[in-house]
Design a protein around this motif. Sequence first.
Motif, PDB file in Angstrom:
ATOM      1  N   ILE A   3       3.803 -18.754  -3.319  1.00  0.00           N
ATOM      2  CA  ILE A   3       4.334 -17.939  -1.935  1.00  0.00           C
ATOM      3  C   ILE A   3       5.953 -17.765  -1.054  1.00  0.00           C
ATOM      4  CG2 ILE A   3       1.809 -17.741  -1.459  1.00  0.00           C
ATOM      5  CD1 ILE A   3       4.284 -20.155   0.792  1.00  0.00           C
ATOM      6  N   ALA A   4       6.430 -18.630  -1.621  1.00  0.00           N
ATOM      7  CA  ALA A   4       8.076 -19.077  -1.160  1.00  0.00           C
ATOM      8  C   ALA A   4       8.247 -17.511  -1.073  1.00  0.00           C
ATOM      9  CB  ALA A   4       8.714 -19.650  -1.897  1.00  0.00           C
ATOM     10  N   GLY A   5       8.175 -16.416  -2.010  1.00  0.00           N
ATOM     11  CA  GLY A   5       8.607 -15.530  -1.586  1.00  0.00           C
ATOM     12  C   GLY A   5       7.750 -13.991  -1.688  1.00  0.00           C
ATOM     13  N   LEU A   6       7.193 -14.622  -0.900  1.00  0.00           N
ATOM     14  CA  LEU A   6       6.381 -13.654  -0.134  1.00  0.00           C
ATOM     15  C   LEU A   6       5.879 -13.833   1.688  1.00  0.00           C
ATOM     16  CD1 LEU A   6       3.078 -14.056  -2.875  1.00  0.00           C
ATOM     17  CD2 LEU A   6       4.701 -12.610  -2.994  1.00  0.00           C
ATOM     18  N   THR A   7       6.509 -12.456   1.688  1.00  0.00           N
ATOM     19  CA  THR A   7       6.865 -12.232   3.184  1.00  0.00           C
ATOM     20  C   THR A   7       6.026 -10.529   3.432  1.00  0.00           C
ATOM     21  OG1 THR A   7       8.496 -11.903   3.234  1.00  0.00           O
ATOM     22  CG2 THR A   7       8.149 -13.272   3.902  1.00  0.00           C
ATOM     23  N   ARG A   8       5.623  -9.795   4.542  1.00  0.00           N
ATOM     24  CA  ARG A   8       5.601  -8.788   4.540  1.00  0.00           C
ATOM     25  C   ARG A   8       6.839  -7.864   4.364  1.00  0.00           C
ATOM     26  NH1 ARG A   8       2.582  -8.797  11.222  1.00  0.00           N
ATOM     27  NH2 ARG A   8       0.624 -10.234  10.148  1.00  0.00           N
ATOM     28  N   GLU A   9       7.925  -9.184   4.742  1.00  0.00           N
ATOM     29  CA  GLU A   9       9.203  -7.670   4.980  1.00  0.00           C
ATOM     30  C   GLU A   9       9.747  -7.968   2.878  1.00  0.00           C
ATOM     31  OE1 GLU A   9       9.476  -9.279   8.716  1.00  0.00           O
ATOM     32  OE2 GLU A   9       8.675 -10.410   6.779  1.00  0.00           O
ATOM     33  N   SER A  10       9.237  -8.852   2.386  1.00  0.00           N
ATOM     34  CA  SER A  10      10.216  -8.769   1.267  1.00  0.00           C
ATOM     35  C   SER A  10       9.030  -8.212   0.128  1.00  0.00           C
ATOM     36  CB  SER A  10       9.700 -10.188   0.428  1.00  0.00           C
ATOM     37  OG  SER A  10       8.137 -11.173   0.260  1.00  0.00           O
ATOM     38  N   ASN A  11       7.835  -8.400   0.267  1.00  0.00           N
ATOM     39  CA  ASN A  11       6.939  -7.287  -0.624  1.00  0.00           C
ATOM     40  C   ASN A  11       6.704  -6.134  -0.113  1.00  0.00           C
ATOM     41  OD1 ASN A  11       3.867  -6.711  -2.236  1.00  0.00           O
ATOM     42  ND2 ASN A  11       3.722  -6.361  -0.003  1.00  0.00           N
ATOM     43  N   ALA A  25       0.127  -0.942  -0.204  1.00  0.00           N
ATOM     44  CA  ALA A  25       0.400   0.065   0.242  1.00  0.00           C
ATOM     45  C   ALA A  25       0.804   1.881  -0.179  1.00  0.00           C
ATOM     46  CB  ALA A  25      -1.331  -0.211   1.188  1.00  0.00           C
ATOM     47  N   GLN A  26       2.349   1.047   0.660  1.00  0.00           N
ATOM     48  CA  GLN A  26       2.944   2.248   0.968  1.00  0.00           C
ATOM     49  C   GLN A  26       3.506   3.318  -0.501  1.00  0.00           C
ATOM     50  OE1 GLN A  26       3.102   4.295   3.580  1.00  0.00           O
ATOM     51  NE2 GLN A  26       3.901   5.770   1.655  1.00  0.00           N
ATOM     52  N   ALA A  27       3.877   1.870  -1.256  1.00  0.00           N
ATOM     53  CA  ALA A  27       4.732   2.053  -2.700  1.00  0.00           C
ATOM     54  C   ALA A  27       3.694   2.598  -3.070  1.00  0.00           C
ATOM     55  CB  ALA A  27       4.925   0.487  -3.056  1.00  0.00           C
ATOM     56  N   VAL A  28       2.108   1.597  -3.657  1.00  0.00           N
ATOM     57  CA  VAL A  28       1.313   2.135  -4.448  1.00  0.00           C
ATOM     58  C   VAL A  28       1.317   4.234  -4.325  1.00  0.00           C
ATOM     59  CG1 VAL A  28      -1.487   2.356  -4.863  1.00  0.00           C
ATOM     60  CG2 VAL A  28       0.126  -0.002  -4.885  1.00  0.00           C
ATOM     61  N   GLU A  29       0.796   4.121  -2.729  1.00  0.00           N
ATOM     62  CA  GLU A  29       0.945   5.464  -2.719  1.00  0.00           C
ATOM     63  C   GLU A  29       2.033   7.049  -2.806  1.00  0.00           C
ATOM     64  OE1 GLU A  29      -2.412   7.016  -1.544  1.00  0.00           O
ATOM     65  OE2 GLU A  29      -2.896   4.443  -1.634  1.00  0.00           O
ATOM     66  N   LEU A  75       3.797   5.911  -5.365  1.00  0.00           N
ATOM     67  CA  LEU A  75       3.363   6.300  -6.799  1.00  0.00           C
ATOM     68  C   LEU A  75       2.228   6.788  -7.766  1.00  0.00           C
ATOM     69  CD1 LEU A  75       4.133   2.545  -8.668  1.00  0.00           C
ATOM     70  CD2 LEU A  75       5.617   4.501  -8.920  1.00  0.00           C
ATOM     71  N   ARG A  76       1.392   7.323  -6.211  1.00  0.00           N
ATOM     72  CA  ARG A  76      -0.014   7.828  -6.901  1.00  0.00           C
ATOM     73  C   ARG A  76      -0.144   9.284  -6.435  1.00  0.00           C
ATOM     74  NH1 ARG A  76      -4.592   4.940  -6.497  1.00  0.00           N
ATOM     75  NH2 ARG A  76      -4.468   4.101  -5.543  1.00  0.00           N
ATOM     76  N   ALA A  77       0.474   9.801  -5.886  1.00  0.00           N
ATOM     77  CA  ALA A  77       1.701  11.000  -4.856  1.00  0.00           C
ATOM     78  C   ALA A  77       1.744  12.118  -6.367  1.00  0.00           C
ATOM     79  CB  ALA A  77       2.258  11.085  -3.957  1.00  0.00           C
ATOM     80  N   ARG A  78       2.828  10.906  -7.123  1.00  0.00           N
ATOM     81  CA  ARG A  78       3.248  11.146  -8.580  1.00  0.00           C
ATOM     82  C   ARG A  78       2.966  11.220  -9.780  1.00  0.00           C
ATOM     83  NH1 ARG A  78       8.702   9.103  -7.860  1.00  0.00           N
ATOM     84  NH2 ARG A  78       7.606   7.294  -6.458  1.00  0.00           N
ATOM     85  N   PHE A  79       2.259  10.229  -9.808  1.00  0.00           N
ATOM     86  CA  PHE A  79       1.555   9.981 -11.534  1.00  0.00           C
ATOM     87  C   PHE A  79       0.288   9.443 -11.068  1.00  0.00           C
ATOM     88  CE2 PHE A  79       5.754   8.440 -10.756  1.00  0.00           C
ATOM     89  CZ  PHE A  79       6.352   8.740 -12.017  1.00  0.00           C
ATOM     90  N   ASP A  80      -0.612   9.914 -12.431  1.00  0.00           N
ATOM     91  CA  ASP A  80      -1.923   9.461 -12.566  1.00  0.00           C
ATOM     92  C   ASP A  80      -1.664   7.546 -11.843  1.00  0.00           C
ATOM     93  OD1 ASP A  80      -4.542   9.193 -13.721  1.00  0.00           O
ATOM     94  OD2 ASP A  80      -3.657   8.896 -15.564  1.00  0.00           O
ATOM     95  N   LEU A  81      -2.659   7.067 -11.331  1.00  0.00           N
ATOM     96  CA  LEU A  81      -2.315   5.540 -11.148  1.00  0.00           C
ATOM     97  C   LEU A  81      -3.767   5.466 -11.519  1.00  0.00           C
ATOM     98  CD1 LEU A  81      -0.255   3.716  -9.891  1.00  0.00           C
ATOM     99  CD2 LEU A  81      -0.842   4.616  -8.147  1.00  0.00           C
ATOM    100  N   ARG A  82      -3.528   3.545 -11.742  1.00  0.00           N
ATOM    101  CA  ARG A  82      -5.139   2.812 -11.475  1.00  0.00           C
ATOM    102  C   ARG A  82      -4.311   1.889 -11.060  1.00  0.00           C
ATOM    103  NH1 ARG A  82      -9.903   1.234 -16.080  1.00  0.00           N
ATOM    104  NH2 ARG A  82     -10.471  -0.761 -14.442  1.00  0.00           N
ATOM    105  N   TYR A  83      -4.755   1.143 -10.183  1.00  0.00           N
ATOM    106  CA  TYR A  83      -4.596  -0.069  -8.895  1.00  0.00           C
ATOM    107  C   TYR A  83      -5.829  -0.960  -8.198  1.00  0.00           C
ATOM    108  CZ  TYR A  83      -2.882  -2.400  -5.178  1.00  0.00           C
ATOM    109  OH  TYR A  83      -2.745  -3.886  -4.388  1.00  0.00           O
ATOM    110  N   GLU A  84      -5.661  -2.277  -9.222  1.00  0.00           N
ATOM    111  CA  GLU A  84      -6.819  -2.927  -8.806  1.00  0.00           C
ATOM    112  C   GLU A  84      -6.253  -4.132  -9.196  1.00  0.00           C
ATOM    113  OE1 GLU A  84     -10.267  -2.564 -11.470  1.00  0.00           O
ATOM    114  OE2 GLU A  84      -9.857  -0.600 -11.984  1.00  0.00           O
ATOM    115  N   PRO A  85      -5.940  -4.337  -7.541  1.00  0.00           N
ATOM    116  CA  PRO A  85      -5.627  -6.219  -7.618  1.00  0.00           C
ATOM    117  C   PRO A  85      -6.210  -7.156  -8.517  1.00  0.00           C
ATOM    118  CG  PRO A  85      -5.422  -5.375  -5.614  1.00  0.00           C
ATOM    119  CD  PRO A  85      -6.203  -4.178  -6.160  1.00  0.00           C
TER     120      PRO A  85
END
Length: 309
Positions: A284-292, A12-16, A18-28
Motif C-alpha cells: 500500500i506504499a503507493g496508495l493514498t486518497r490523493e494518489s488513487n 469512482a469518479q474516474a470510473v464514471e 469512462l462509463r459516460a463515454r464507453f461500454d464499461l464493466r467494472y468489478e474490483p
Amino acid sequence: MSSIVISEFMDAQAVEDLRARFDLRYEPGLVDDAPALRQALAGAQALIVRNRTQVRAELLDHAPGLRVVGRLGVGLDNIDMDLCARRGIRVIPALGANAQAVAEYVIATAMLLLRGAYASSAQVAGGAWPRPALSEGREIGGKTLGLLGFGDIGRRTARLGQALGMQVLAYDPVVAAHAPVWRETGVQRRELDALLRECDVLSLHVPLTESTRGLLDAPRLARMREGAVLINTARGGVVDEAALADALRAGRLGGAALDVFEHEPLPAGSALAGVPRLLLTPHIAGLTRESNLRVSSLIAEQVGAFLRG
C-alpha cells in the motif's frame, strides 16, 4: 462505443468518467474470478488492472480484440510486455502518479524504524513506563540514505530525505555517471557494494527483472552497515526474505519494512512471521486518497484518448 474491462479497484469518479463515454464493466473483484474475467474480455478493447491481474498468454488468448492495457501503477511485472508488443497491444502505466505517496512512505517508515519508540502505546496505557528502553532511538537528520534505483520515485525520496538533513547516495546502472541528474539533485552516485556499506537507510526502487531477482541476498545483506534499516516498496522478489529474517533475528540490521513480497498475500508459516524489528504492510506504499485519484484519472484519460484514436 468500446468495451473496457476494469478488474481491480479504481477511483469512482474516474470510473464514471469512462462509463459516460464507453461500454464499461467494472468489478474490483474480477481479478479473483478467472472464468468471469476471461469471459468479460471476449469483446473487450481495453483492460485496466492494478498489480494482481496477470496479463499473460492464458488471459490474452481470451481477448482477441484487446488494443490497450492501462496499469493503475508503475510496476509491469504482472504484464507480459513482449507478448503485448507482438500482438500490438499498447500498455500504459501511471508513471509518476503515485511517486509522492511512495516517497512519503519511505521517509516516514525510516523515521519509525530509526526511532523505535512507537510500539509502546499498550505498555504505557497499561501503566508501564519503558522510558529507559526507548531512549536510544536515532534521529534521521545527518544519516545517509541509500537509494537502490534512481528513477522518479527515488528522486522524490531523495528530495524528502535531503529536506530532513540526510546525505543521499544512489546506485542505478541505467543512469550514466555523467548524467546531469547527479549534479542537479546533489545525490552522489555509488556502485552497489559501496552503497550497501555506507548507508544508514537503504530504500529499494527497482523493477523485478532477471537481473534484480534476489539482488538483496544473504551476502549483500551482510555487507550492509551494522544497525542499518532496509525498506522495500519496489517488488518482493528483489529481497531474499528468509535471509532478511535471519539478519534481523541476529541483530545485524536495525530494522526493516516490507510493503511487497515474493508471494502476495503472504502464505501461512512465512519466514517473516514473528521477526523482530520488522514492519509489514500489504502493498500500500503507493496508495493514498490523493494518489488513487491521480492514478485513476491519468489512466482513464489516457486509455480513453487511445480508444478514441
